[in-house]
Motif scaffolding. Structure first.
Motif, mmCIF file in Angstrom:
data_model
loop_
_atom_site.group_PDB
_atom_site.id
_atom_site.type_symbol
_atom_site.label_atom_id
_atom_site.label_comp_id
_atom_site.label_asym_id
_atom_site.label_seq_id
_atom_site.Cartn_x
_atom_site.Cartn_y
_atom_site.Cartn_z
ATOM 1 N N LYS A 139 0.806 -1.169 0.101
ATOM 2 C CA LYS A 139 0.157 -0.179 0.081
ATOM 3 C C LYS A 139 0.896 1.145 0.091
ATOM 4 O O LYS A 139 0.519 2.342 -0.562
ATOM 5 C CB LYS A 139 -0.916 -0.012 1.347
ATOM 6 N N ASN A 140 2.109 1.243 0.706
ATOM 7 C CA ASN A 140 3.019 2.389 0.779
ATOM 8 C C ASN A 140 3.628 2.501 -0.604
ATOM 9 O O ASN A 140 4.720 3.440 -0.719
ATOM 10 C CB ASN A 140 3.641 2.530 2.004
ATOM 11 N N ASN A 141 3.719 1.761 -1.602
ATOM 12 C CA ASN A 141 4.286 1.721 -2.841
ATOM 13 C C ASN A 141 3.354 2.714 -3.941
ATOM 14 O O ASN A 141 2.840 2.012 -4.558
ATOM 15 C CB ASN A 141 4.666 0.589 -3.261
ATOM 16 N N GLU A 142 3.207 3.824 -3.571
ATOM 17 C CA GLU A 142 2.291 4.646 -4.161
ATOM 18 C C GLU A 142 2.754 4.684 -5.803
ATOM 19 O O GLU A 142 1.914 4.546 -6.509
ATOM 20 C CB GLU A 142 2.304 6.098 -3.808
ATOM 21 N N ASP A 143 4.001 4.618 -6.344
ATOM 22 C CA ASP A 143 4.173 4.559 -7.676
ATOM 23 C C ASP A 143 3.772 3.277 -8.298
ATOM 24 O O ASP A 143 3.286 3.206 -9.418
ATOM 25 C CB ASP A 143 5.733 4.764 -7.883
ATOM 26 N N GLY A 144 4.070 2.269 -7.625
ATOM 27 C CA GLY A 144 3.502 0.751 -8.000
ATOM 28 C C GLY A 144 2.143 0.946 -8.089
ATOM 29 O O GLY A 144 1.341 0.283 -9.104
ATOM 30 N N MET A 145 1.295 1.191 -7.251
ATOM 31 C CA MET A 145 -0.128 1.348 -7.085
ATOM 32 C C MET A 145 -0.520 2.015 -8.408
ATOM 33 O O MET A 145 -1.662 1.510 -9.175
ATOM 34 C CB MET A 145 -0.860 1.991 -5.899
ATOM 35 N N LYS A 146 -0.062 3.083 -8.747
ATOM 36 C CA LYS A 146 -0.192 3.877 -9.814
ATOM 37 C C LYS A 146 0.124 3.331 -10.962
ATOM 38 O O LYS A 146 -0.960 3.439 -12.211
ATOM 39 C CB LYS A 146 0.398 5.573 -9.687
ATOM 40 N N PHE A 147 1.075 2.650 -11.269
ATOM 41 C CA PHE A 147 1.546 2.041 -12.278
ATOM 42 C C PHE A 147 0.380 0.764 -12.786
ATOM 43 O O PHE A 147 0.021 0.683 -13.921
ATOM 44 C CB PHE A 147 2.922 1.398 -12.005
ATOM 45 N N TYR A 148 0.003 0.120 -11.816
ATOM 46 C CA TYR A 148 -0.900 -0.955 -11.981
ATOM 47 C C TYR A 148 -2.253 -0.348 -12.514
ATOM 48 O O TYR A 148 -2.985 -0.945 -13.392
ATOM 49 C CB TYR A 148 -0.884 -1.934 -11.019
ATOM 50 N N ARG A 149 -2.602 0.630 -11.771
ATOM 51 C CA ARG A 149 -3.973 1.182 -11.954
ATOM 52 C C ARG A 149 -3.966 1.840 -13.739
ATOM 53 O O ARG A 149 -4.992 1.581 -14.311
ATOM 54 C CB ARG A 149 -4.359 2.304 -11.098
ATOM 55 N N ARG A 150 -2.863 2.327 -13.916
ATOM 56 C CA ARG A 150 -2.658 2.897 -15.299
ATOM 57 C C ARG A 150 -2.885 1.704 -16.352
ATOM 58 O O ARG A 150 -3.326 1.930 -17.451
ATOM 59 C CB ARG A 150 -1.336 3.497 -15.515
#
Length: 207
Positions: free
Chosen positions: A170-181
């Motif tokens: 959850k604290n990997n914000e860049d990773g979360m954004k990457f997968y959502r994209r």
């Protein structure tokens, strides 16, 4: 539809999912039908990709994979309740069932990125489960990670697997954004907010 019909259809679907996984796991070279995913020439990158089972991976490549994970996500692990557990990560990366898709710089022969994955049944669903997606700093933000995720999606579609699933801190914000994209959403089997887990499970439907 009667209750009996529903049960029959459900059983048939479960059998189809199991057969799809068995077929995928029989493949010794699952990427062979997709040569377009074995080269990446974009955004200044000139890379070759290969797919191997863990037992066929060179020990030095597995060591590199661990070190890259440590550099990329070690800080996020240390900052959350899970903590960074090197022995656990090394054990995970050395599972005999693991498959690796690795990108290597064509000129220097140095590895640039990898994803570790598995063909598996997840809560009764046939999936490509992505356990790791790591890209060296110099190759980040060049479309390589997205390209490699598209390769996993191609595998899922070709072998008739229901979805691609992954876990992200959850604290990997860049990773979360990457997968959502890329079109991934929180999976129905992700932990409830009340559980206060440090990670989310995300997935993308392929069928």
């Amino acid at each position: 539809m009667s209750a009996l019909d529903e049960i029959t259809n459900s059983a048939a679907a479960a059998t189809a999912q199991q057969k799809a996984i068995e077929n995928a796991n029989r493949q010794t070279a699952p990427m062979a039908p997709f040569p377009e995913f074995l080269k990446y020439d974009d955004n200044g990158c000139s890379l070759d990709l290969y797919c191997k089972r863990k037992p066929d991976m060179e020990p030095k490549m597995l060591k590199w994979a661990f070190k890259l994970a440590e550099r990329n996500v070690g800080p996020q692990y240390k900052a959350c309740s899970l903590g960074w557990q090197p022995k656990v990560k090394q054990s995970d990366l050395n599972k005999n069932w693991a498959r690796y898709l690795v990108a290597v710089d064509r000129a220097t022969k140095k590895p640039a990125a990898y994803t570790m994955f598995r063909f598996d049944l997840d809560y009764g669903r046939s999936v490509v489960y992505c356990y790791e997606m790591q890209v060296e700093a110099e190759f980040q933000r060049k479309g390589l990670g997205g390209f490699m995720m598209k390769a996993l999606e191609k595998l899922a579609q070709h072998y008739r697997l229901e979805r691609v699933v992954l876990t992200v801190l959850k604290n990997n914000e860049d990773g979360m954004k990457f997968y959502r994209r890329l079109g991934y959403d929180i999976d129905e089997n992700s932990p409830d907010k009340a559980d206060n887990e440090a990670y989310e499970i995300m997935s993308k439907l392929m069928l």
